[in-house]
Design a protein around this motif. Structure first.
Motif, short mmCIF file in Angstrom:
data_model
loop_
_atom_site.label_atom_id
_atom_site.label_comp_id
_atom_site.label_asym_id
_atom_site.label_seq_id
_atom_site.Cartn_x
_atom_site.Cartn_y
_atom_site.Cartn_z
N VAL A 40 23.69 -22.62 -35.77
CA VAL A 40 22.13 -22.17 -35.37
C VAL A 40 21.26 -22.34 -36.92
N VAL A 41 22.13 -22.04 -38.04
CA VAL A 41 21.20 -22.34 -39.19
C VAL A 41 20.99 -23.78 -39.38
N LEU A 42 21.97 -24.55 -39.18
CA LEU A 42 21.70 -26.08 -39.11
C LEU A 42 20.69 -26.65 -38.31
N SER A 43 20.96 -26.31 -37.01
CA SER A 43 20.00 -27.02 -35.96
C SER A 43 18.60 -26.32 -36.07
N LEU A 66 18.40 -28.87 -40.26
CA LEU A 66 18.06 -30.15 -39.82
C LEU A 66 16.79 -30.46 -39.33
N PRO A 67 15.83 -29.42 -38.96
CA PRO A 67 14.36 -29.77 -38.56
C PRO A 67 13.61 -30.25 -39.76
N LYS A 68 13.97 -29.52 -41.03
CA LYS A 68 13.28 -30.06 -42.28
C LYS A 68 13.93 -31.23 -42.74
N ASN A 118 11.38 -34.26 -43.07
CA ASN A 118 11.25 -35.31 -44.33
C ASN A 118 11.66 -36.73 -43.90
N LEU A 119 12.43 -36.71 -43.15
CA LEU A 119 12.91 -38.40 -42.85
C LEU A 119 11.50 -38.73 -41.79
#
Length: 196
Positions: A52-55, A59-61, A65-66
């Motif tokens: 949950v933390v990663l997704s 990951l959105p950040k 950034n990408l």
């Protein structure tokens, strides 16, 4: 991708259950089957929270950034393309200006050379005319002198002969007889001296 890793870990745990039973007898309490349910529970909770933390947070950040980098790179590429197009257009304009300047300089040089040649030809024509006029005048003077020369020579010869004879003989001699003798001599020697 996180889901795939999560399922691989769970599959890995169940696949090695048989080996864990043998390891439990070796005195490792974490491999005791009594604690497996709680370990699986906490493992599921931990990986769920991590998922949950990663997704939802990390990951959105990273994706943002990408995307930001991607948009910046595309903007930079577009700006570089515009600058390249501008540089190429400026280079073409520069080449056109140089070609035009060369053509104008060549035309100016040709016009100046043609004008100089025309001036030289005009001055040469004037000079040739002046030279021809001077040559004609000189020829006329020479012809006039040629025509007048025999009479002058005869006159000088008569005067000189008269004076010489007067000094030699001591008496004056008639100029008409001396003149006849000089005329006769000048007729005989005229072809030799005057081309008559």
């Amino acid at each position: 991708m996180i889901k795939k890793i999560f399922f691989q870990i769970v599959f890995f745990n169940f696949f090695f259950i048989g080996k864990v039973f043998t390891a439990e007898s070796g005195g490792m309490p974490q491999l005791n089957p009594e604690f497996w349910i709680s370990q699986i529970f906490w493992l599921t909770i931990t990986f769920g929270i991590l998922y949950v933390v990663l997704s939802k947070l990390i990951l959105p950040k990273i994706s943002a950034n990408l995307e930001l980098r991607k948009s910046q790179i595309s903007d930079n590429i577009e700006a570089a393309d515009k600058q390249r197009e501008g540089s190429e257009s400026k280079l073409k304009e520069y080449d056109e200006v140089i070609a035009k300047s060369k053509t104008e300089a060549k035309n100016i040089f040709n016009q100046a050379r043609e004008k100089a040649l025309n001036d030289i030809n005009a001055k040469r024509n004037v000079l040739e005319k002046q030279i021809d006029d001077e040559v004609k005048k000189a020829e006329e003077e020479i012809n006039k002198l040629k025509l007048e020369a025999p009479a002058k020579i005869n006159k000088i010869a008569i005067e000189t002969s008269s004076e010489l004879l007067q000094k030699l003989i001591g008496t004056e001699i008639n100029n008409s007889s001396i003149s006849a003798i000089v005329d006769d001599l000048s007729r005989k020697n005229g072809d030799k001296y005057y081309g008559n």
